[in-house]
Design a protein around this motif. Structure first.
Motif, PDB file in Angstrom:
ATOM      1  N   MET A   1     -95.840  32.824  18.971  1.00 26.04           N
ATOM      2  CA  MET A   1     -94.894  33.011  17.897  1.00 26.04           C
ATOM      3  C   MET A   1     -95.641  33.010  16.570  1.00 26.04           C
ATOM      4  N   PHE A   2     -95.280  33.927  15.670  1.00 28.63           N
ATOM      5  CA  PHE A   2     -95.910  34.042  14.368  1.00 28.63           C
ATOM      6  C   PHE A   2     -94.978  33.491  13.293  1.00 28.63           C
ATOM      7  N   VAL A   3     -95.524  32.669  12.406  1.00 30.25           N
ATOM      8  CA  VAL A   3     -94.771  32.095  11.299  1.00 30.25           C
ATOM      9  C   VAL A   3     -95.250  32.783  10.027  1.00 30.25           C
ATOM     10  N   LEU A   4     -94.349  33.516   9.367  1.00 27.12           N
ATOM     11  CA  LEU A   4     -94.740  34.405   8.275  1.00 27.12           C
ATOM     12  C   LEU A   4     -94.436  33.803   6.917  1.00 27.12           C
ATOM     13  N   ALA A   5     -95.427  33.902   6.036  1.00 28.88           N
ATOM     14  CA  ALA A   5     -95.279  33.457   4.646  1.00 28.88           C
ATOM     15  C   ALA A   5     -95.109  34.677   3.748  1.00 28.88           C
ATOM     16  N   PRO A   6     -94.544  34.503   2.547  1.00 27.12           N
ATOM     17  CA  PRO A   6     -94.472  35.619   1.600  1.00 27.12           C
ATOM     18  C   PRO A   6     -95.860  36.184   1.312  1.00 27.12           C
ATOM     19  N   ARG A   7     -95.938  37.513   1.183  1.00 27.54           N
ATOM     20  CA  ARG A   7     -97.168  38.253   0.893  1.00 27.54           C
ATOM     21  C   ARG A   7     -98.175  38.118   2.042  1.00 27.54           C
ATOM     22  N   VAL A   8     -97.672  38.068   3.250  1.00 27.37           N
ATOM     23  CA  VAL A   8     -98.529  37.986   4.424  1.00 27.37           C
ATOM     24  C   VAL A   8     -99.425  39.220   4.483  1.00 27.37           C
ATOM     25  N   HIS A   9    -100.683  39.018   4.871  1.00 29.98           N
ATOM     26  CA  HIS A   9    -101.587  40.142   5.074  1.00 29.98           C
ATOM     27  C   HIS A   9    -101.244  40.816   6.402  1.00 29.98           C
ATOM     28  N   LEU A  10    -101.053  42.129   6.379  1.00 33.98           N
ATOM     29  CA  LEU A  10    -100.638  42.827   7.583  1.00 33.98           C
ATOM     30  C   LEU A  10    -101.667  42.713   8.701  1.00 33.98           C
ATOM     31  N   PRO A  83     -88.955  21.863   6.706  1.00 30.79           N
ATOM     32  CA  PRO A  83     -88.558  22.024   8.119  1.00 30.79           C
ATOM     33  C   PRO A  83     -89.536  22.892   8.914  1.00 30.79           C
ATOM     34  N   THR A  84     -90.053  23.952   8.311  1.00 30.98           N
ATOM     35  CA  THR A  84     -91.009  24.810   9.009  1.00 30.98           C
ATOM     36  C   THR A  84     -92.293  24.051   9.301  1.00 30.98           C
ATOM     37  N   LEU A  85     -92.815  23.339   8.306  1.00 29.88           N
ATOM     38  CA  LEU A  85     -94.043  22.570   8.511  1.00 29.88           C
ATOM     39  C   LEU A  85     -93.830  21.489   9.571  1.00 29.88           C
ATOM     40  N   SER A  86     -92.659  20.898   9.570  1.00 28.78           N
ATOM     41  CA  SER A  86     -92.368  19.860  10.569  1.00 28.78           C
ATOM     42  C   SER A  86     -92.316  20.455  11.975  1.00 28.78           C
ATOM     43  N   ARG A  87     -91.789  21.662  12.103  1.00 24.24           N
ATOM     44  CA  ARG A  87     -91.736  22.302  13.419  1.00 24.24           C
ATOM     45  C   ARG A  87     -93.142  22.638  13.917  1.00 24.24           C
ATOM     46  N   ILE A  88     -94.005  23.082  13.011  1.00 18.07           N
ATOM     47  CA  ILE A  88     -95.389  23.369  13.401  1.00 18.07           C
ATOM     48  C   ILE A  88     -96.059  22.097  13.911  1.00 18.07           C
ATOM     49  N   ALA A  89     -95.895  21.009  13.147  1.00 16.88           N
ATOM     50  CA  ALA A  89     -96.496  19.730  13.540  1.00 16.88           C
ATOM     51  C   ALA A  89     -95.901  19.223  14.854  1.00 16.88           C
ATOM     52  N   GLY A  95     -97.927  18.891  22.551  1.00 19.37           N
ATOM     53  CA  GLY A  95     -98.963  19.399  23.436  1.00 19.37           C
ATOM     54  C   GLY A  95     -99.254  20.870  23.285  1.00 19.37           C
ATOM     55  N   GLY A  96     -98.608  21.547  22.333  1.00 20.46           N
ATOM     56  CA  GLY A  96     -98.822  22.970  22.131  1.00 20.46           C
ATOM     57  C   GLY A  96    -100.020  23.253  21.253  1.00 20.46           C
ATOM     58  N   MET A  97    -100.423  24.508  21.223  1.00 26.78           N
ATOM     59  CA  MET A  97    -101.553  24.934  20.400  1.00 26.78           C
ATOM     60  C   MET A  97    -101.039  25.641  19.160  1.00 26.78           C
ATOM     61  N   VAL A  98    -101.709  25.389  18.038  1.00 32.76           N
ATOM     62  CA  VAL A  98    -101.387  26.081  16.793  1.00 32.76           C
ATOM     63  C   VAL A  98    -102.651  26.755  16.288  1.00 32.76           C
ATOM     64  N   ALA A  99    -102.476  27.872  15.600  1.00 29.70           N
ATOM     65  CA  ALA A  99    -103.619  28.630  15.112  1.00 29.70           C
ATOM     66  C   ALA A  99    -103.291  29.209  13.748  1.00 29.70           C
ATOM     67  N   SER A 100    -104.333  29.542  13.007  1.00 29.13           N
ATOM     68  CA  SER A 100    -104.135  30.154  11.698  1.00 29.13           C
ATOM     69  C   SER A 100    -105.176  31.222  11.470  1.00 29.13           C
ATOM     70  N   VAL A 101    -104.815  32.167  10.629  1.00 31.08           N
ATOM     71  CA  VAL A 101    -105.728  33.200  10.178  1.00 31.08           C
ATOM     72  C   VAL A 101    -105.839  33.084   8.664  1.00 31.08           C
ATOM     73  N   CYS A 102    -107.069  33.073   8.162  1.00 32.84           N
ATOM     74  CA  CYS A 102    -107.302  33.102   6.731  1.00 32.84           C
ATOM     75  C   CYS A 102    -106.596  31.921   6.037  1.00 32.84           C
ATOM     76  N   ALA A 103    -105.806  32.217   4.993  1.00 34.94           N
ATOM     77  CA  ALA A 103    -105.142  31.166   4.217  1.00 34.94           C
ATOM     78  C   ALA A 103    -104.121  30.397   5.022  1.00 34.94           C
ATOM     79  N   GLY A 104    -103.761  30.888   6.194  1.00 34.77           N
ATOM     80  CA  GLY A 104    -102.820  30.158   7.039  1.00 34.77           C
ATOM     81  C   GLY A 104    -103.275  28.750   7.361  1.00 34.77           C
ATOM     82  N   ALA A 107    -101.350  26.054   5.584  1.00 33.53           N
ATOM     83  CA  ALA A 107    -100.076  25.615   6.167  1.00 33.53           C
ATOM     84  C   ALA A 107    -100.314  24.529   7.205  1.00 33.53           C
ATOM     85  N   LEU A 108    -101.378  24.673   8.000  1.00 30.80           N
ATOM     86  CA  LEU A 108    -101.685  23.629   8.977  1.00 30.80           C
ATOM     87  C   LEU A 108    -102.087  22.344   8.266  1.00 30.80           C
TER      88      LEU A 108
END
Length: 305
Positions: A1-10, A83-89, A95-104, A107-108
């Motif tokens: 699942m992807f969590v999108l922020a404003p001005r996300v890089h395509l 709420p979004t940050l709490s769901r990621i945490a 036990g799930g995995m989280v990942a980020s690209v660049c400035a993402g 958020a972590l």
């Protein structure tokens, strides 16, 4: 699942999504979902994206990815609601995995997942990330870093490398190599690793015939494969398959198969197997050949990378 922020890089979004979509086409199912704090998300490149506000039910087998966004500074960009940050945490805590690209990665960090962990991000914001999260160890000049089910990548195209790594972890390096081949990208692993899997290390060429032969060897490297078998796979003569293979990766098909066997044997030995047991497991009739090849085959460089 992807969590999108404003001005996300395509490309931060589309690169990993394409990897998982291609893996799905090859029989490894990924159901892609896109969530955000607003139903419409603007991209850095001017294209508006549709997202859902409702998070789907997640299990520990699911992956949450936060693509990067245009961020001259991290402090005033990429705002997610609590709420979004709490769901990621919470996903990570379950036990799930989280990942980020660049400035993402920021958020972590805001979700409290970088404290005490190694991480990375785009070189333009590495220093700021280190200042914002002093308990994190920011690793510079690498493609991505994995630490405790938190995977962060350097940015833009490195999101593809991150996704290929995750596919390799879940389904094996041969699958990741096939996905990379389908996408016509160079299959790399961790940029800080001195040695990458040979199945990925020798895929930086565009010879379709050689890729077909590698696919077969990757899948059957513990078995006896004759040159005639491999030539038939490529649809060429035995002399031609040897010539093409050597030109593409710098070694013969037999040498490549031996490399895969020794690499796998080294892994088994590191997990406690005896040399004799490891030799049999990878297809050698006894340990003598493995002993001769250890320390010789594993250091064969790929001169084309």
């Amino acid at each position: 699942m992807f969590v999108l922020a404003p001005r996300v890089h395509l490309l931060d979004l589309a690169g990993p999504a394409q990897v998982f979509g291609t893996a799905t086409d090859q029989g490894h199912r990924y159901d892609l979902a896109y969530v955000a704090d607003t139903p419409q998300v603007s991209s850095a490149q001017g294209l508006n994206l549709q997202a859902t506000l409702d998070w789907p039910p997640l299990t520990r087998d699911d992956l949450v990815v936060v693509p990067g966004w245009r961020a001259p500074t991290l402090a005033r960009s990429g705002r997610f609601g609590r709420p979004t940050l709490s769901r990621i945490a919470a996903h990570h805590a379950a036990g799930g995995m989280v990942a980020s690209v660049c400035a993402g990665a920021d958020a972590l960090g805001r979700a409290g997942l970088l404290d005490g962990r190694r991480c990375t991000t785009h070189h333009d914001v590495q220093d700021e990330l280190a200042r914002r999260y002093p308990r994190a160890q920011v690793v510079r000049d690498v493609l991505y870093v994995e630490d405790g089910r938190v995977v962060t990548s350097a940015g833009i195209a490195s999101g593809i490398d991150l996704a290929l790594h995750l596919v390799a972890v879940r389904h094996g390096p041969a699958t990741a190599a096939r996905v990379a081949r389908q996408m016509v990208v160079y299959a790399r692993r961790n940029g800080e690793a001195q040695q990458a899997s040979a199945m990925l290390r020798h895929r930086g060429h565009l010879s379709d015939a050689v890729h077909r032969v590698q696919d077969r060897i990757d899948a059957q490297f513990t078995e006896t494969l004759t040159l005639a078998d491999l030539a038939a796979t490529a649809g060429v003569s035995e002399r031609t398959v040897t010539r093409l293979f050597t030109a593409a990766i710098g070694q013969t098909p037999l040498r490549y198969q031996q490399l895969l066997r020794v690499e796998r044997a080294e892994h088994l030995i590191s997990q406690g197997a005896t040399v004799e047991a490891a030799a049999r497991a990878v297809g050698f009739s006894d340990a003598r050949m493995l002993r001769r090849l250890r320390g010789r085959v594993t250091v064969v460089p790929d001169l084309r990378q």
